[in-house]
Enzyme design. Structure first.
Site, short mmCIF file in Angstrom:
data_model
loop_
_atom_site.label_atom_id
_atom_site.label_comp_id
_atom_site.label_asym_id
_atom_site.label_seq_id
_atom_site.Cartn_x
_atom_site.Cartn_y
_atom_site.Cartn_z
CB CYS A 29 -10.53 -17.50 -13.55
SG CYS A 29 -11.43 -16.31 -14.51
N GLY A 56 -12.59 -22.93 -16.21
CA GLY A 56 -12.95 -21.93 -17.22
C GLY A 56 -12.63 -22.45 -18.60
CG ASN A 130 -10.34 -18.06 -9.25
OD1 ASN A 130 -10.16 -18.96 -8.45
ND2 ASN A 130 -11.52 -17.84 -9.79
N GLY A 131 -11.69 -14.79 -9.30
CA GLY A 131 -12.54 -14.11 -8.32
C GLY A 131 -13.34 -13.02 -8.98
CB CYS A 269 -15.96 -20.39 -2.30
SG CYS A 269 -17.31 -21.08 -3.26
CE1 TYR A 275 -20.29 -29.01 -10.71
CE2 TYR A 275 -20.52 -26.66 -10.31
CZ TYR A 275 -20.51 -27.73 -11.18
OH TYR A 275 -20.69 -27.51 -12.51
CB SER A 316 -19.89 -32.70 -9.87
OG SER A 316 -21.11 -32.47 -10.55
CB CYS A 469 -24.80 -19.23 -3.07
SG CYS A 469 -23.67 -20.53 -2.79
#
Ligand code: SF4
Length: 494
Positions: A29, A56, A130-131, A269, A275, A316, A469
């Site tokens: 978001c 988003g 957002n999250g 993050c 990216y 990207s 990740c």
């Protein structure tokens, strides 16, 4: 247009397909907020959301406050599809909150579009999130026990309801919000509107970005946005980041700030830098374009190979490919042309079109590529399905060798903090070695950026990032139930 929130509207779309979409993690978001009496706040928010569209593309919404009156419009679709001049003219007021959404919790339906709006004893609250919370189920049960009327399936509505419950129990806005945030676990960067002012809030780890900007002078007005690119588009000046665990309260009296949580290590993050966020957004005092170019240079130092040309997967992968070319001396070219007008399509393709899928979005330049040994640079591989199609399309136009270079380490774990990276069993690097992945993608060689390369090139404290990740080291504990299946929560809620 809703002068009261369309809280009860339900509008299943039935269209969840994304047949030509990239095999990439999807951002959750973008949020935007502005307190600016005398300015066209709805229009400013429209353009802010327009700049945040990459975060988003499912739905968009704007709420405005004119004293105690609230106006809202939200719908499925891109910002440019959801709003027009006449809708924006009706969104009057001094305060606006905006949101653009990709669903990670709660399904893709109009009722789940944000901002979430709830009526409280103190007036309406409008919340853009957002999250992703990791204790959504627990919070939901607590709220249901207290007879809260849950209408949507989003964790964002639960945050708004938790604030409303505190306000209705007698707290003022600030005290109520602080108490409510203590009940929330997970990633949350919030823009919140009330009749009295706007709030900017980040979770204690600061997993998702959030920035403050100013516009105008004498008096200065304030803007909240997920990224600095949304400030640039409306001519606002970047003031500073909202700090992890900080609550900023902006009213007619100006800006005040407090820490609502205990201090814990920052964990932005790292994928935002690699990216998700736009390359022209500023993080850690530089554009992400510069960071991504350095990743490409580092990648060239770590995994150089003899080749004729290098190019990036648009958009990207391009900064890293340029960096790779600079460090290696191998010519940079545009090998793939992107159709920038392909978005999420709701029309089902024919099988023949599905087979041609990748070329809907990326078309190889035959005369540039034919007979060449190429290095293709991308920022990440998630499932690998699109990468394989891309490699085949390069072979089809006569490329003789394909060497793939990835400007991040292998993605081995799913994200629970607001990014859709798919469940672990779909992540190609979770079960396969680099050699096995190379074979599956049908490339002549494959190399990923090292862990240390990714972190050292940030030029920041290398412990200050969430990297879960890539290594499964989640800064906020993930409940077992949520870990077992990323889909479980949505199945239960919908
Ligand atoms: S798990 Fe990955 S995508 Fe999710 S917040 Fe951490 S680094 Fe970002």
């Amino acid at each position: 247009m809703n002068t009261i929130p369309d809280h009860a509207a339900t509008q299943p779309t039935g269209f969840d397909e994304y047949p030509f979409g990239p095999d990439k993690p999807e951002e959750a978001c973008g949020v935007f907020g502005v307190y600016a009496p005398g300015f066209a706040v709805a229009k400013m928010t429209y353009f802010g959301l327009y700049a945040l569209q990459h975060r988003g593309q499912e739905s968009a919404g704007i709420t405005t406050f004119a004293g105690n009156q609230i106006h809202q419009h939200k719908d499925m679709g891109l910002v440019s599809q959801v709003f027009n001049e006449s809708i924006l003219d009706k969104l009057t007021g001094d305060i606006a909150i905006g949101h653009t959404r990709y669903s990670t919790t709660g399904s893709s339906r109009k009722v789940n579009a944000q901002p979430a709006v709830i009526e409280t004893r103190l007036g309406y609250i409008s919340l853009a999130h957002n999250g992703n919370l990791v204790n959504t189920m627990q919070l939901r049960e607590e709220l249901l026990k207290n007879d809260c009327n849950l209408v949507t399936t989003t964790d964002s509505e639960m945050i708004a309801l938790a604030i409303a419950a505190e306000a209705n129990a007698g707290s003022d806005w600030l005290a109520g919000c602080k108490r409510a945030f203590h009940r929330c676990q997970g990633a949350f960067s919030l823009a919140i509107g009330t009749p009295d002012g706007i709030m900017a809030v980040r979770d204690p780890y600061g997993i998702r970005p959030l920035v403050l900007g100013t516009i105008g002078t004498n008096p200065v007005r304030y803007v909240i946005a997920s990224e600095t690119c949304a400030l640039d588009i409306i001519g606002a000046e970047y003031l500073r980041d909202v700090e992890p665990g900080e609550l900023v309260w902006i009213t007619a009296d100006g800006l005040t700030s407090c820490r609502w949580s205990q201090q814990v290590p920052k964990k932005l993050c790292i994928f935002e830098m690699i990216y998700f966020a736009r390359p022209d957004s500023i993080m850690h005092d530089e554009s992400l374009y510069s960071y991504r170019m350095r990743l490409g240079r580092r990648l060239a130092q770590e995994s150089l190979i003899d080749a004729d040309i290098v190019f990036g997967v648009p958009d990207s992968g391009i900064p890293a490919a340029i960096g790779f070319s600079q460090a290696s001396g191998i010519d940079y070219v545009e090998g793939l042309i992107k159709n920038r007008y392909v978005g999420r399509t709701f029309i089902q393709p024919t099988q023949a079109m599905r087979d041609a899928g990748i070329r809907m979005k990326l078309n190889p330049l035959k005369d540039v590529l034919m007979g060449k040994r190429v290095i293709i640079v991308d920022d990440s591989i998630v499932r690998g399905t699109t990468s394989r199609k891309l490699v085949r399309s390069l072979r089809d136009v006569g490329v003789t060798e394909v060497h793939m270079r990835i400007s991040s380490p292998p993605v081995t774990h799913p994200c629970f903090y607001g990014i859709d990276t798919d469940s672990q069993d779909h992540l190609i690097a979770a079960t396969k070695s680099v050699e096995e992945i190379a074979k599956q993608l049908e490339v002549d060689s494959l190399a990923y950026l090292s862990w240390s390369g990714m972190l050292e090139e940030t030029r920041e404290d290398t412990n200050g990032f969430c990297t879960a990740c890539f290594n499964g080291d989640y800064p906020i504990t993930i409940p077992e139930q949520l870990k077992r299946s990323k889909l479980m929560l949505e199945t239960i809620l919908t």
